[in-house]
Design an enzyme around this catalytic site. Sequence first.
Site, PDB file in Angstrom:
ATOM      1  N   ASP A 181       0.855  -1.190   0.000  1.00 25.55           N
ATOM      2  CA  ASP A 181       0.000   0.000   0.000  1.00 25.55           C
ATOM      3  C   ASP A 181       0.892   1.242   0.000  1.00 25.55           C
ATOM      4  O   ASP A 181       2.098   1.165   0.238  1.00 25.55           O
ATOM      5  CB  ASP A 181      -0.949   0.022   1.200  1.00 25.55           C
ATOM      6  CG  ASP A 181      -0.230  -0.148   2.527  1.00 25.55           C
ATOM      7  OD1 ASP A 181       0.772   0.557   2.771  1.00 25.55           O
ATOM      8  OD2 ASP A 181      -0.663  -1.006   3.317  1.00 25.55           O
ATOM      9  N   LYS A 204      -4.294   0.220  -3.282  1.00 29.46           N
ATOM     10  CA  LYS A 204      -5.576  -0.363  -2.905  1.00 29.46           C
ATOM     11  C   LYS A 204      -6.660   0.700  -2.900  1.00 29.46           C
ATOM     12  O   LYS A 204      -6.448   1.802  -2.426  1.00 29.46           O
ATOM     13  CB  LYS A 204      -5.498  -0.981  -1.492  1.00 29.46           C
ATOM     14  CG  LYS A 204      -4.580  -2.159  -1.386  1.00 29.46           C
ATOM     15  CD  LYS A 204      -4.610  -2.755   0.008  1.00 29.46           C
ATOM     16  CE  LYS A 204      -4.083  -1.799   1.056  1.00 29.46           C
ATOM     17  NZ  LYS A 204      -3.931  -2.440   2.385  1.00 29.46           N
TER      18      LYS A 204
END
Length: 339
Positions: A181, A204
């Site tokens: 992420d 994400k």
Amino acid sequence: MPVMTEPKLISGNANRPLASSIARRMSMHRGMSVSLLDARVERFNDAEIFVEVYENVRGEDMYIIQPTSNPANDNLMELLIMVDALKRSSAARITAVIPYFGYARQDRRAKARTPITAKLVANLLTNAGVDRVLTMDLHAAQIQGFFDIPVDNLYAAPVFALDVQHHFKGRMGDLMVVSPDVGGVARARELATRIGAPLAIVDKRREKAGEVAEMTVIGDVTGKACIIVDDICDTAGTLCKAAQVLIDNGATEVHSYITHGVLSGPAVERVGKSVMKSLVITDSIQPTEAVKAAPNIRIVPTAPMFTQAILNIWNGTSVSSLFETDTLLPIYEGLYTTV
């Protein structure tokens, strides 16, 4: 500061194997037998925790080894009660060695009327009588600022770098480090810099909390052996999905290096069924039998690093020296003799 008497180690029930390993390694370093302090940490029938220390600790430099992992509340309470027992027994200094700092994911107010529990835990430890904290890979670096006492935050990246160089020898040019992420980019970049590999990111997008709707790979992973780097693996859902997305985008294989293997619920089963060739975790949290039996999960020891950090704190020398490969390699000799 003047050197005190020999460092004394005491352990709760959260990760006694790690505490015993630290004691064994300290015996090697000190050239004398170092054992865990003789004490009992047990529960009454109503689940109240009771601590009794059987040895004199007056004027001693004490190190309590206790990750606050699952069950987090029980292990945290054990730690606080051990601190109180030592403080009331006139210990000179108490260092809480917390390999995994529970509640670290609650480090800010993400929405209205929510707590900052990491700050609450810091207050509890400080008010209980802890003089210093030694931990590893805090979920958020700013948690160090929640304390008004010294906090030494060790990093798994230098050890992971040694492991990567050992297990991917001759293939280093094929590696690509991946952050799962955007928030973990700094952590992934640290490992990428150490091993001289490029960096990619999995972005994400969530439609609602707890559900990942879409993942996009930022960077070209075609033909690369990808190494996902993160600090915590809990249920492994996002990790396994990220691995699949990387394969779908042309990666030849995927490995993951995660500091804290929480691995709750279906995590071990998910990892076993995923496209990941290996998941490497540390023993900051005591692994379950299922984790130890999993064929694609490997555990890297942290006892060498924690032992040296404790000795450096006791001696009043630099803990940050453990961030360097040249310093770490000798204490991991035998595990990574050829890199």
